[in-house]
Design a protein around this motif. Structure first.
Motif, PDB file in Angstrom:
ATOM      1  N   THR A  52      52.833  -8.183  56.311  1.00  0.00           N
ATOM      2  CA  THR A  52      52.991  -6.899  56.987  1.00  0.00           C
ATOM      3  C   THR A  52      54.434  -6.719  57.411  1.00  0.00           C
ATOM      4  O   THR A  52      55.233  -7.644  57.377  1.00  0.00           O
ATOM      5  N   GLY A  53      54.769  -5.513  57.839  1.00  0.00           N
ATOM      6  CA  GLY A  53      56.134  -5.162  58.211  1.00  0.00           C
ATOM      7  C   GLY A  53      56.704  -4.221  57.167  1.00  0.00           C
ATOM      8  O   GLY A  53      56.059  -3.896  56.171  1.00  0.00           O
ATOM      9  N   THR A  54      57.921  -3.786  57.405  1.00  0.00           N
ATOM     10  CA  THR A  54      58.597  -2.905  56.459  1.00  0.00           C
ATOM     11  C   THR A  54      59.434  -3.743  55.506  1.00  0.00           C
ATOM     12  O   THR A  54      60.310  -4.493  55.943  1.00  0.00           O
ATOM     13  N   THR A  55      59.143  -3.655  54.222  1.00  0.00           N
ATOM     14  CA  THR A  55      59.785  -4.434  53.153  1.00  0.00           C
ATOM     15  C   THR A  55      59.960  -5.909  53.524  1.00  0.00           C
ATOM     16  O   THR A  55      61.072  -6.438  53.539  1.00  0.00           O
ATOM     17  N   PRO A  56      58.841  -6.601  53.809  1.00  0.00           N
ATOM     18  CA  PRO A  56      58.950  -8.017  54.180  1.00  0.00           C
ATOM     19  C   PRO A  56      59.360  -8.888  52.993  1.00  0.00           C
ATOM     20  O   PRO A  56      58.984  -8.612  51.845  1.00  0.00           O
ATOM     21  N   THR A  57      60.140  -9.912  53.268  1.00  0.00           N
ATOM     22  CA  THR A  57      60.510 -10.907  52.269  1.00  0.00           C
ATOM     23  C   THR A  57      60.416 -12.291  52.892  1.00  0.00           C
ATOM     24  O   THR A  57      60.634 -12.462  54.095  1.00  0.00           O
ATOM     25  N   LEU A  58      60.088 -13.272  52.064  1.00  0.00           N
ATOM     26  CA  LEU A  58      60.020 -14.665  52.485  1.00  0.00           C
ATOM     27  C   LEU A  58      60.753 -15.510  51.462  1.00  0.00           C
ATOM     28  O   LEU A  58      60.417 -15.501  50.282  1.00  0.00           O
ATOM     29  N   ASP A  59      61.782 -16.213  51.926  1.00  0.00           N
ATOM     30  CA  ASP A  59      62.524 -17.160  51.100  1.00  0.00           C
ATOM     31  C   ASP A  59      62.290 -18.553  51.669  1.00  0.00           C
ATOM     32  O   ASP A  59      62.419 -18.762  52.882  1.00  0.00           O
ATOM     33  N   VAL A  60      61.945 -19.511  50.799  1.00  0.00           N
ATOM     34  CA  VAL A  60      61.728 -20.887  51.224  1.00  0.00           C
ATOM     35  C   VAL A  60      62.542 -21.782  50.307  1.00  0.00           C
ATOM     36  O   VAL A  60      62.537 -21.610  49.086  1.00  0.00           O
ATOM     37  N   GLN A  61      63.236 -22.750  50.912  1.00  0.00           N
ATOM     38  CA  GLN A  61      64.162 -23.573  50.143  1.00  0.00           C
ATOM     39  C   GLN A  61      64.195 -25.001  50.673  1.00  0.00           C
ATOM     40  O   GLN A  61      63.731 -25.280  51.778  1.00  0.00           O
ATOM     41  N   LEU A  81      59.151 -14.214  47.880  1.00  0.00           N
ATOM     42  CA  LEU A  81      57.856 -13.538  48.022  1.00  0.00           C
ATOM     43  C   LEU A  81      58.086 -12.247  48.792  1.00  0.00           C
ATOM     44  O   LEU A  81      58.900 -12.199  49.716  1.00  0.00           O
ATOM     45  N   THR A  82      57.367 -11.195  48.428  1.00  0.00           N
ATOM     46  CA  THR A  82      57.609  -9.888  49.043  1.00  0.00           C
ATOM     47  C   THR A  82      56.337  -9.337  49.684  1.00  0.00           C
ATOM     48  O   THR A  82      55.776  -9.983  50.543  1.00  0.00           O
ATOM     49  N   THR A  83      55.884  -8.186  49.259  1.00  0.00           N
ATOM     50  CA  THR A  83      54.857  -7.430  49.984  1.00  0.00           C
ATOM     51  C   THR A  83      53.409  -7.798  49.670  1.00  0.00           C
ATOM     52  O   THR A  83      52.502  -7.187  50.205  1.00  0.00           O
ATOM     53  N   THR A 115      63.549 -24.957  54.741  1.00  0.00           N
ATOM     54  CA  THR A 115      63.985 -23.809  55.525  1.00  0.00           C
ATOM     55  C   THR A 115      63.279 -22.568  55.000  1.00  0.00           C
ATOM     56  O   THR A 115      63.157 -22.391  53.793  1.00  0.00           O
ATOM     57  N   TRP A 116      62.791 -21.726  55.919  1.00  0.00           N
ATOM     58  CA  TRP A 116      62.198 -20.453  55.507  1.00  0.00           C
ATOM     59  C   TRP A 116      62.886 -19.331  56.269  1.00  0.00           C
ATOM     60  O   TRP A 116      63.208 -19.455  57.441  1.00  0.00           O
ATOM     61  N   THR A 117      63.133 -18.256  55.546  1.00  0.00           N
ATOM     62  CA  THR A 117      63.849 -17.102  56.086  1.00  0.00           C
ATOM     63  C   THR A 117      63.031 -15.847  55.814  1.00  0.00           C
ATOM     64  O   THR A 117      62.626 -15.598  54.678  1.00  0.00           O
ATOM     65  N   LEU A 118      62.795 -15.085  56.873  1.00  0.00           N
ATOM     66  CA  LEU A 118      62.089 -13.815  56.749  1.00  0.00           C
ATOM     67  C   LEU A 118      63.090 -12.676  56.761  1.00  0.00           C
ATOM     68  O   LEU A 118      64.088 -12.725  57.483  1.00  0.00           O
ATOM     69  N   GLY A 119      62.816 -11.659  55.949  1.00  0.00           N
ATOM     70  CA  GLY A 119      63.651 -10.465  55.905  1.00  0.00           C
ATOM     71  C   GLY A 119      62.789  -9.226  56.053  1.00  0.00           C
ATOM     72  O   GLY A 119      61.557  -9.292  55.979  1.00  0.00           O
ATOM     73  N   GLY A 120      63.432  -8.107  56.287  1.00  0.00           N
ATOM     74  CA  GLY A 120      62.711  -6.855  56.492  1.00  0.00           C
ATOM     75  C   GLY A 120      62.600  -6.560  57.974  1.00  0.00           C
ATOM     76  O   GLY A 120      63.200  -7.220  58.814  1.00  0.00           O
ATOM     77  N   THR A 121      61.807  -5.535  58.306  1.00  0.00           N
ATOM     78  CA  THR A 121      61.589  -5.157  59.696  1.00  0.00           C
ATOM     79  C   THR A 121      60.226  -5.650  60.151  1.00  0.00           C
ATOM     80  O   THR A 121      59.212  -5.320  59.538  1.00  0.00           O
ATOM     81  N   ASN A 122      60.202  -6.453  61.195  1.00  0.00           N
ATOM     82  CA  ASN A 122      58.976  -7.026  61.752  1.00  0.00           C
ATOM     83  C   ASN A 122      58.093  -7.711  60.694  1.00  0.00           C
ATOM     84  O   ASN A 122      56.884  -7.460  60.633  1.00  0.00           O
ATOM     85  N   PRO A 123      58.667  -8.601  59.883  1.00  0.00           N
ATOM     86  CA  PRO A 123      57.863  -9.245  58.837  1.00  0.00           C
ATOM     87  C   PRO A 123      56.915 -10.293  59.420  1.00  0.00           C
ATOM     88  O   PRO A 123      57.268 -11.033  60.340  1.00  0.00           O
ATOM     89  N   VAL A 124      55.707 -10.320  58.882  1.00  0.00           N
ATOM     90  CA  VAL A 124      54.709 -11.326  59.242  1.00  0.00           C
ATOM     91  C   VAL A 124      54.017 -11.767  57.950  1.00  0.00           C
ATOM     92  O   VAL A 124      53.559 -10.928  57.175  1.00  0.00           O
ATOM     93  N   TYR A 125      53.958 -13.067  57.752  1.00  0.00           N
ATOM     94  CA  TYR A 125      53.265 -13.636  56.596  1.00  0.00           C
ATOM     95  C   TYR A 125      52.082 -14.461  57.092  1.00  0.00           C
ATOM     96  O   TYR A 125      52.231 -15.619  57.468  1.00  0.00           O
TER      97      TYR A 125
END
Length: 135
Positions: A52-61, A81-83, A115-125
């Motif tokens: 959820t959120g606006t254009t959520p993204t999840l990067d894991v490395q 990973l995206t929406t 490391t995990w990084t969330l992007g977008g507005t109010n992203p929730v995975y």
């Protein structure tokens, strides 16, 4: 002196004991994880809930640390990973072909981290699992 373990073992897992998944709502990292005794690492990420959120993204490395304590980010990472629910994998170690950003062939140092990084507005995975496997 370490011993080579040809059988996989979990080096780190995001979830608590007995919990299959968790909700990610902020960027973070695992903290240092010892890679001693491993020649290869596998990073596995699975999101079964709908992000959820606006254009959520999840990067894991996977990041690695040199003997002087310097972190080298994003040595291997999953495809973003995206929406929608999804999964990703990345591999690192002696037996990995260096064909894309999802794999890197190298001798593992003593320390690594996830490391995990969330992007977008109010992203929730929701319903997310992240595991680092070594062998």
């Amino acid at each position: 002196m370490s011993t080579y373990h040809p059988i996989q073992r979990v080096l780190w897992n995001l979830t608590s004991a007995g919990t299959a998944s968790t909700t990610i709502s902020a960027s973070a990292n695992s903290g240092p994880i010892t890679c001693e005794g491993s020649t290869d690492l596998g990073l596995m990420v699975n999101v079964t809930g709908t992000p959820t959120g606006t254009t959520p993204t999840l990067d894991v490395q996977i990041d690695i640390q040199d003997p002087d304590g310097n972190w080298y980010p994003s040595i291997a990472k999953i495809t973003q990973l995206t929406t929608s629910a999804g999964r990703g994998t990345a591999y690192l170690g002696l037996h990995m072909p260096n064909v894309a950003s999802s794999s890197a062939a190298l001798v593992l140092p003593h320390w690594c981290r996830v490391t995990w990084t969330l992007g977008g507005t109010n992203p929730v995975y929701p319903q997310t699992s992240i595991a680092l496997i070594g062998r």
